[in-house]
Design an enzyme around this catalytic site. Sequence first.
Site, PDB file in Angstrom:
ATOM      1  CG  ASP A  21      -2.062   0.938   1.126  1.00  0.00           C
ATOM      2  OD1 ASP A  21      -2.261   1.517   0.038  1.00  0.00           O
ATOM      3  OD2 ASP A  21      -2.785   1.115   2.129  1.00  0.00           O
ATOM      4  CG  ASN A  23       2.085   1.453  -5.163  1.00  0.00           C
ATOM      5  OD1 ASN A  23       2.928   1.253  -4.306  1.00  0.00           O
ATOM      6  ND2 ASN A  23       1.628   0.501  -5.960  1.00  0.00           N
ATOM      7  NE  ARG A  34      -3.976   6.679  -7.670  1.00  0.00           N
ATOM      8  CZ  ARG A  34      -3.971   6.438  -6.365  1.00  0.00           C
ATOM      9  NH1 ARG A  34      -3.801   7.428  -5.509  1.00  0.00           N
ATOM     10  NH2 ARG A  34      -4.161   5.218  -5.905  1.00  0.00           N
ATOM     11  CG  HIS A  38       0.173   1.908  -9.379  1.00  0.00           C
ATOM     12  ND1 HIS A  38      -0.105   1.522  -8.085  1.00  0.00           N
ATOM     13  CD2 HIS A  38      -0.905   2.638  -9.791  1.00  0.00           C
ATOM     14  CE1 HIS A  38      -1.295   1.995  -7.737  1.00  0.00           C
ATOM     15  NE2 HIS A  38      -1.792   2.687  -8.744  1.00  0.00           N
ATOM     16  CB  THR A  67     -13.032  -8.181  -5.529  1.00  0.00           C
ATOM     17  OG1 THR A  67     -12.924  -8.082  -4.115  1.00  0.00           O
ATOM     18  CG2 THR A  67     -12.793  -9.623  -5.941  1.00  0.00           C
ATOM     19  NE  ARG A  72      -7.362   1.779  -6.189  1.00  0.00           N
ATOM     20  CZ  ARG A  72      -6.231   1.975  -5.545  1.00  0.00           C
ATOM     21  NH1 ARG A  72      -5.162   2.346  -6.200  1.00  0.00           N
ATOM     22  NH2 ARG A  72      -6.141   1.800  -4.248  1.00  0.00           N
ATOM     23  CG  LEU A 132       9.373 -17.439  -3.897  1.00  0.00           C
ATOM     24  CD1 LEU A 132       9.092 -17.425  -2.394  1.00  0.00           C
ATOM     25  CD2 LEU A 132      10.010 -16.105  -4.296  1.00  0.00           C
ATOM     26  CD  GLU A 208       2.690 -13.298  15.726  1.00  0.00           C
ATOM     27  OE1 GLU A 208       2.583 -12.142  16.186  1.00  0.00           O
ATOM     28  OE2 GLU A 208       2.246 -14.307  16.315  1.00  0.00           O
TER      29      GLU A 208
HETATM   30  C1  FPP Z   1      -1.905   0.184  -3.334  1.00  0.00           C
HETATM   31  O1  FPP Z   1      -1.447   1.505  -3.417  1.00  0.00           O
HETATM   32  C2  FPP Z   1      -1.384  -0.617  -4.432  1.00  0.00           C
HETATM   33  C3  FPP Z   1      -2.144  -1.231  -5.390  1.00  0.00           C
HETATM   34  C4  FPP Z   1      -3.599  -1.148  -5.447  1.00  0.00           C
HETATM   35  C5  FPP Z   1      -1.542  -2.004  -6.478  1.00  0.00           C
HETATM   36  C6  FPP Z   1      -0.296  -2.764  -6.137  1.00  0.00           C
HETATM   37  C7  FPP Z   1       0.383  -3.019  -7.404  1.00  0.00           C
HETATM   38  C8  FPP Z   1       1.684  -2.898  -7.658  1.00  0.00           C
HETATM   39  C9  FPP Z   1       2.726  -2.682  -6.654  1.00  0.00           C
HETATM   40  C10 FPP Z   1       2.148  -2.999  -9.057  1.00  0.00           C
HETATM   41  C11 FPP Z   1       1.931  -4.336  -9.707  1.00  0.00           C
HETATM   42  C12 FPP Z   1       2.487  -5.460  -8.922  1.00  0.00           C
HETATM   43  C13 FPP Z   1       3.118  -6.530  -9.412  1.00  0.00           C
HETATM   44  C14 FPP Z   1       3.441  -7.622  -8.475  1.00  0.00           C
HETATM   45  C15 FPP Z   1       3.537  -6.651 -10.814  1.00  0.00           C
HETATM   46  P1  FPP Z   1      -2.508   2.667  -3.564  1.00  0.00           P
HETATM   47  O2  FPP Z   1      -2.654   2.953  -4.988  1.00  0.00           O
HETATM   48  O3  FPP Z   1      -3.785   2.270  -2.871  1.00  0.00           O
HETATM   49  O4  FPP Z   1      -1.784   3.813  -2.789  1.00  0.00           O
HETATM   50  P2  FPP Z   1      -2.472   4.989  -1.950  1.00  0.00           P
HETATM   51  O5  FPP Z   1      -3.243   4.346  -0.836  1.00  0.00           O
HETATM   52  O6  FPP Z   1      -1.299   5.764  -1.461  1.00  0.00           O
HETATM   53  O7  FPP Z   1      -3.341   5.755  -2.911  1.00  0.00           O
END
Ligand code: FPP
Length: 246
Positions: A21, A23, A34, A38, A67, A72, A132, A208
């Site tokens: 979380d 990004n 944004r 990502h 889901t 978004r 892994l 944990e």
């Molecule tokens: C949450 O940050 C992140 C996501 C909803 C997407 C996670 C995806 C990636 C890291 C990229 C793709 C991953 C792989 C494994 C190829 P947010 O957008 O909710 O951030 P915010 O809460 O700060 O707005």
Amino acid sequence: MNTKIPLSKKNLPQHIAIIMDGNGRWAKKRGLLRAMGHETGTKSANEAVNACLDLGIPYLTLYAFSTENWKRPKLEVDTLMRLLVKSLKREMPQFIKAGIRLNIIGLMTDLPKKVQQELQEVINKTQTHTNLVLTLALSYGAREEFIKTVREISDKVKNDLISPHSITEDVIKEHLYTFDMPDVDLLIRTSGEQRISNFLLWQIAYAELYFTDVLWPDFKAEHLNQAILNYQQRERRFGKTSEQLR
Ligand code: FPP
């Protein structure tokens, strides 16, 4: 990776799950789109994969798209799907070389056809790998997983394949997306939020929980080490007393 932190190799979590979380906030702080958050987040995902490989942690599960994330803006959803395909293409040689098996949990059929094809190709090419198991939760929600489980078991009951009284934890587990994986030992969420957000609700029963303020694009191997070190300092009692454990 940071070798200054002394991790015990004896008490490593076997299954780490991460809610990646922050990004968006990472990008906003820098005046960036944004999408950049990502994009940089995929590098952190890669770093976490390599750190788990180095440590010999056999299961890593990343919450890449829930889901609820379909709600978004379309542009952001498209960006995430594009990044997923791009990352898979980029990382495929590493998956082969390092013995990583790709696994997907969630409603894979909801994903765009191109993404499904790309995922399926990597799944097929890596299915015998054992170093892994990298699981991506895509269009995943734990409540949807419960609904799927209840429906499948109800069908079996209706067709007299099992009786309601023979439904045990093991029977439920057989119907979860994670049927062939151990429960989560350590659940990490970045960015300071302290919620589970419909992630692996059954599988984290005894996990944990570790929350850090670090935003996902800033999350490096040393942060993962810190989380594992913190995990190793906890006493996991599974309902027993400390005395019983000793
Ligand atoms: C949450 O940050 C992140 C996501 C909803 C997407 C996670 C995806 C990636 C890291 C990229 C793709 C991953 C792989 C494994 C190829 P947010 O957008 O909710 O951030 P915010 O809460 O700060 O707005």
